[in-house]
Design a protein around this motif. Structure first.
Motif, PDB file in Angstrom:
ATOM      1  N   GLY A  50       9.526   9.512   5.267  1.00 31.15           N
ATOM      2  CA  GLY A  50       8.807   9.254   4.235  1.00 31.15           C
ATOM      3  C   GLY A  50       7.481  10.100   4.186  1.00 31.15           C
ATOM      4  O   GLY A  50       7.071  10.414   4.999  1.00 31.15           O
ATOM      5  N   LYS A  51       7.072  10.136   3.000  1.00 33.43           N
ATOM      6  CA  LYS A  51       5.619  11.087   2.844  1.00 33.43           C
ATOM      7  C   LYS A  51       4.453  10.104   3.087  1.00 33.43           C
ATOM      8  O   LYS A  51       4.537   8.855   2.839  1.00 33.43           O
ATOM      9  CB  LYS A  51       5.659  11.564   1.232  1.00 33.43           C
ATOM     10  CG  LYS A  51       5.301  12.940   1.109  1.00 33.43           C
ATOM     11  CD  LYS A  51       5.458  13.376  -0.319  1.00 33.43           C
ATOM     12  CE  LYS A  51       5.412  14.879  -0.504  1.00 33.43           C
ATOM     13  NZ  LYS A  51       5.743  15.566   0.645  1.00 33.43           N
ATOM     14  N   LYS A  52       3.543  10.821   3.593  1.00 37.49           N
ATOM     15  CA  LYS A  52       2.302  10.111   3.918  1.00 37.49           C
ATOM     16  C   LYS A  52       1.688   9.703   2.858  1.00 37.49           C
ATOM     17  O   LYS A  52       1.610  10.247   1.760  1.00 37.49           O
ATOM     18  CB  LYS A  52       1.437  10.814   4.974  1.00 37.49           C
ATOM     19  CG  LYS A  52       0.453  11.808   4.269  1.00 37.49           C
ATOM     20  CD  LYS A  52      -0.420  12.221   5.479  1.00 37.49           C
ATOM     21  CE  LYS A  52      -1.417  13.252   5.197  1.00 37.49           C
ATOM     22  NZ  LYS A  52      -2.298  12.773   3.984  1.00 37.49           N
ATOM     23  N   PRO A  53       0.900   8.564   2.644  1.00 34.08           N
ATOM     24  CA  PRO A  53       0.136   8.275   1.700  1.00 34.08           C
ATOM     25  C   PRO A  53      -1.005   9.205   1.723  1.00 34.08           C
ATOM     26  O   PRO A  53      -1.517   9.716   2.682  1.00 34.08           O
ATOM     27  CB  PRO A  53      -0.466   6.904   1.826  1.00 34.08           C
ATOM     28  CG  PRO A  53       0.785   6.059   2.766  1.00 34.08           C
ATOM     29  CD  PRO A  53       1.071   7.407   3.517  1.00 34.08           C
ATOM     30  N   ASP A  54      -1.505   9.389   0.276  1.00 32.27           N
ATOM     31  CA  ASP A  54      -2.588  10.535  -0.224  1.00 32.27           C
ATOM     32  C   ASP A  54      -3.870  10.333   0.892  1.00 32.27           C
ATOM     33  O   ASP A  54      -4.473  11.244   1.196  1.00 32.27           O
ATOM     34  CB  ASP A  54      -3.030  10.742  -1.543  1.00 32.27           C
ATOM     35  CG  ASP A  54      -1.942  11.338  -2.509  1.00 32.27           C
ATOM     36  OD1 ASP A  54      -1.099  12.071  -1.699  1.00 32.27           O
ATOM     37  OD2 ASP A  54      -1.768  11.165  -3.505  1.00 32.27           O
ATOM     38  N   ARG A  55      -4.258   8.947   1.008  1.00 34.28           N
ATOM     39  CA  ARG A  55      -5.673   8.819   1.862  1.00 34.28           C
ATOM     40  C   ARG A  55      -5.384   8.701   3.281  1.00 34.28           C
ATOM     41  O   ARG A  55      -6.383   8.126   3.777  1.00 34.28           O
ATOM     42  CB  ARG A  55      -6.424   7.663   0.833  1.00 34.28           C
ATOM     43  CG  ARG A  55      -6.880   8.007  -0.540  1.00 34.28           C
ATOM     44  CD  ARG A  55      -7.763   7.084  -1.112  1.00 34.28           C
ATOM     45  NE  ARG A  55      -8.118   7.653  -2.419  1.00 34.28           N
ATOM     46  CZ  ARG A  55      -8.083   6.710  -3.461  1.00 34.28           C
ATOM     47  NH1 ARG A  55      -7.515   5.668  -3.284  1.00 34.28           N
ATOM     48  NH2 ARG A  55      -8.465   7.232  -4.620  1.00 34.28           N
ATOM     49  N   ASP A  65      -4.631   9.743   7.116  1.00 34.55           N
ATOM     50  CA  ASP A  65      -4.468  10.647   8.160  1.00 34.55           C
ATOM     51  C   ASP A  65      -3.090  10.855   8.334  1.00 34.55           C
ATOM     52  O   ASP A  65      -2.324   9.992   8.855  1.00 34.55           O
ATOM     53  CB  ASP A  65      -5.498  10.339   9.088  1.00 34.55           C
ATOM     54  CG  ASP A  65      -5.438  11.426  10.369  1.00 34.55           C
ATOM     55  OD1 ASP A  65      -5.984  12.323   9.994  1.00 34.55           O
ATOM     56  OD2 ASP A  65      -5.000  11.057  11.312  1.00 34.55           O
ATOM     57  N   LEU A  66      -2.946  12.033   8.624  1.00 34.06           N
ATOM     58  CA  LEU A  66      -1.208  12.415   9.202  1.00 34.06           C
ATOM     59  C   LEU A  66      -0.887  11.741  10.480  1.00 34.06           C
ATOM     60  O   LEU A  66       0.220  11.142  10.829  1.00 34.06           O
ATOM     61  CB  LEU A  66      -1.057  13.857   9.214  1.00 34.06           C
ATOM     62  CG  LEU A  66       0.316  14.437   9.603  1.00 34.06           C
ATOM     63  CD1 LEU A  66       1.302  13.590   8.770  1.00 34.06           C
ATOM     64  CD2 LEU A  66       0.433  15.930   9.783  1.00 34.06           C
ATOM     65  N   ALA A  67      -1.967  11.917  11.341  1.00 35.55           N
ATOM     66  CA  ALA A  67      -1.569  11.116  12.693  1.00 35.55           C
ATOM     67  C   ALA A  67      -1.641   9.776  12.734  1.00 35.55           C
ATOM     68  O   ALA A  67      -0.812   8.954  13.311  1.00 35.55           O
ATOM     69  CB  ALA A  67      -2.703  11.681  13.590  1.00 35.55           C
ATOM     70  N   VAL A 108       2.109   9.095  11.121  1.00 35.41           N
ATOM     71  CA  VAL A 108       3.456   9.190  12.022  1.00 35.41           C
ATOM     72  C   VAL A 108       3.322   8.335  13.214  1.00 35.41           C
ATOM     73  O   VAL A 108       4.281   7.846  13.593  1.00 35.41           O
ATOM     74  CB  VAL A 108       3.521  10.680  12.416  1.00 35.41           C
ATOM     75  CG1 VAL A 108       3.590  11.771  11.334  1.00 35.41           C
ATOM     76  CG2 VAL A 108       2.240  11.025  13.299  1.00 35.41           C
ATOM     77  N   LEU A 109       2.147   7.858  13.564  1.00 29.88           N
ATOM     78  CA  LEU A 109       2.142   6.724  14.624  1.00 29.88           C
ATOM     79  C   LEU A 109       2.000   5.107  14.115  1.00 29.88           C
ATOM     80  O   LEU A 109       2.049   4.170  14.821  1.00 29.88           O
ATOM     81  CB  LEU A 109       0.896   6.903  15.328  1.00 29.88           C
ATOM     82  CG  LEU A 109       0.663   8.171  16.105  1.00 29.88           C
ATOM     83  CD1 LEU A 109      -0.363   8.497  17.074  1.00 29.88           C
ATOM     84  CD2 LEU A 109       2.012   8.274  17.088  1.00 29.88           C
ATOM     85  N   SER A 110       2.378   5.398  12.663  1.00 26.61           N
ATOM     86  CA  SER A 110       2.438   3.738  12.120  1.00 26.61           C
ATOM     87  C   SER A 110       3.953   3.300  12.255  1.00 26.61           C
ATOM     88  O   SER A 110       4.734   3.962  12.448  1.00 26.61           O
ATOM     89  CB  SER A 110       1.872   3.995  10.707  1.00 26.61           C
ATOM     90  OG  SER A 110       2.916   4.450   9.800  1.00 26.61           O
ATOM     91  N   ARG A 111       4.208   2.015  11.924  1.00 28.48           N
ATOM     92  CA  ARG A 111       5.566   1.553  11.959  1.00 28.48           C
ATOM     93  C   ARG A 111       6.138   1.468  10.605  1.00 28.48           C
ATOM     94  O   ARG A 111       5.225   1.519   9.590  1.00 28.48           O
ATOM     95  CB  ARG A 111       5.531   0.183  12.649  1.00 28.48           C
ATOM     96  CG  ARG A 111       5.338   0.278  14.103  1.00 28.48           C
ATOM     97  CD  ARG A 111       5.100  -0.989  14.962  1.00 28.48           C
ATOM     98  NE  ARG A 111       5.214  -0.664  16.396  1.00 28.48           N
ATOM     99  CZ  ARG A 111       4.322  -0.128  17.237  1.00 28.48           C
ATOM    100  NH1 ARG A 111       3.289   0.413  16.484  1.00 28.48           N
ATOM    101  NH2 ARG A 111       4.332  -0.136  18.354  1.00 28.48           N
ATOM    102  N   PHE A 112       7.074   1.252  10.446  1.00 27.67           N
ATOM    103  CA  PHE A 112       7.809   1.113   9.244  1.00 27.67           C
ATOM    104  C   PHE A 112       7.837  -0.297   8.700  1.00 27.67           C
ATOM    105  O   PHE A 112       7.615  -1.254   9.492  1.00 27.67           O
ATOM    106  CB  PHE A 112       9.466   1.508   9.480  1.00 27.67           C
ATOM    107  CG  PHE A 112       9.830   2.912   9.930  1.00 27.67           C
ATOM    108  CD1 PHE A 112       9.877   3.707   8.740  1.00 27.67           C
ATOM    109  CD2 PHE A 112      10.061   3.103  11.035  1.00 27.67           C
ATOM    110  CE1 PHE A 112      10.213   5.272   9.297  1.00 27.67           C
ATOM    111  CE2 PHE A 112      10.338   4.580  11.466  1.00 27.67           C
ATOM    112  CZ  PHE A 112      10.219   5.518  10.590  1.00 27.67           C
ATOM    113  N   GLY A 113       7.669  -0.340   7.241  1.00 26.43           N
ATOM    114  CA  GLY A 113       7.360  -1.524   6.454  1.00 26.43           C
ATOM    115  C   GLY A 113       8.896  -2.406   6.589  1.00 26.43           C
ATOM    116  O   GLY A 113       9.977  -1.805   6.715  1.00 26.43           O
ATOM    117  N   LYS A 114       8.930  -3.584   6.217  1.00 22.65           N
ATOM    118  CA  LYS A 114      10.027  -4.313   6.423  1.00 22.65           C
ATOM    119  C   LYS A 114      11.122  -3.958   5.349  1.00 22.65           C
ATOM    120  O   LYS A 114      12.153  -3.976   5.554  1.00 22.65           O
ATOM    121  CB  LYS A 114       9.665  -5.796   6.240  1.00 22.65           C
ATOM    122  CG  LYS A 114       9.255  -6.591   7.391  1.00 22.65           C
ATOM    123  CD  LYS A 114       9.184  -7.861   7.034  1.00 22.65           C
ATOM    124  CE  LYS A 114       8.606  -8.758   8.204  1.00 22.65           C
ATOM    125  NZ  LYS A 114       8.095  -9.921   7.881  1.00 22.65           N
TER     126      LYS A 114
END
Length: 185
Positions: free
Chosen positions: A134-139, A141-143, A146-152
């Motif tokens: 998925g695309k990163k939210p506009d506001r 940071d890319l890092a 990509v290091l975040s977890r998926f939402g339910k």
């Protein structure tokens, strides 16, 4: 022998993050084909087995994403694989969660793990299986993204995407990358 590499970052801190979907694909293949991921050499955790009649090595580099090429190079040299026998599974922010894109060759497309592999192998001529995160939210940071977890709400899609990536890799081994591209792209 085929070398199937899933990209990610080592350690429990990164388990389940968007950047680690490549590891999820390798674990899925290992589970499905009863391949034990118990060897720890060549800067990787890996295992050897058979998928669709092909001898394979399933590997998860433990160098952190941006240095993945070090491990891939060591494995290619040790097992005397040709770079064309390498298949790399990894995350792609330009694809919707769980969507696949298979290519027989190409650039790194801004992915630092792939840049490092291309640099160490000296070629772009190897198969890649990209799994959308998925695309990163506009506001954001890319890092951080990509290091975040998926939402339910994303978990069913990413599970299906990783399962499809496993099936696509099996089809690549059984038939060809072109057949997998026709079915999954």
């Amino acid at each position: 022998m085929k070398l199937i590499v899933g990209l990610g970052n080592p350690g429990t801190k990164y388990a389940g993050t968007r950047h680690n979907v490549g590891f999820s694909v390798i674990v899925g293949l290992a589970d499905k084909y009863n391949i034990e991921l118990s060897e720890k050499k060549h800067k990787a955790i890996y295992g050897r087995g058979m998928i669709e009649g092909e001898k394979v090595i399933l590997a998860m580099p433990q160098t952190f994403m941006n240095l993945s090429g070090e491990s891939v190079r060591e494995l290619v040299d040790y097992y005397k694989c040709d770079p064309s026998d390498v298949i790399v599974a990894y995350d792609d922010i330009d694809l919707a969660v769980g969507k696949l894109r298979i290519r027989e060759k190409g650039s790194a497309g801004g992915h630092n793990g792939m840049k490092n592999i291309i640099s160490h192998l000296g070629t772009q001529e190897f198969v890649r299986v990209r799994v959308g995160i998925g695309k990163k939210p506009d506001r954001m940071d890319l890092a951080d993204y990509v290091l975040s977890r998926f939402g339910k709400d994303e978990l069913p899609e990413i599970k299906a995407g990783c399962d499809n990536a496993c099936d696509a890799i099996a089809l690549i081994l059984k038939d060809s990358a072109a057949a997998a591209m026709n079915k999954y792209n």
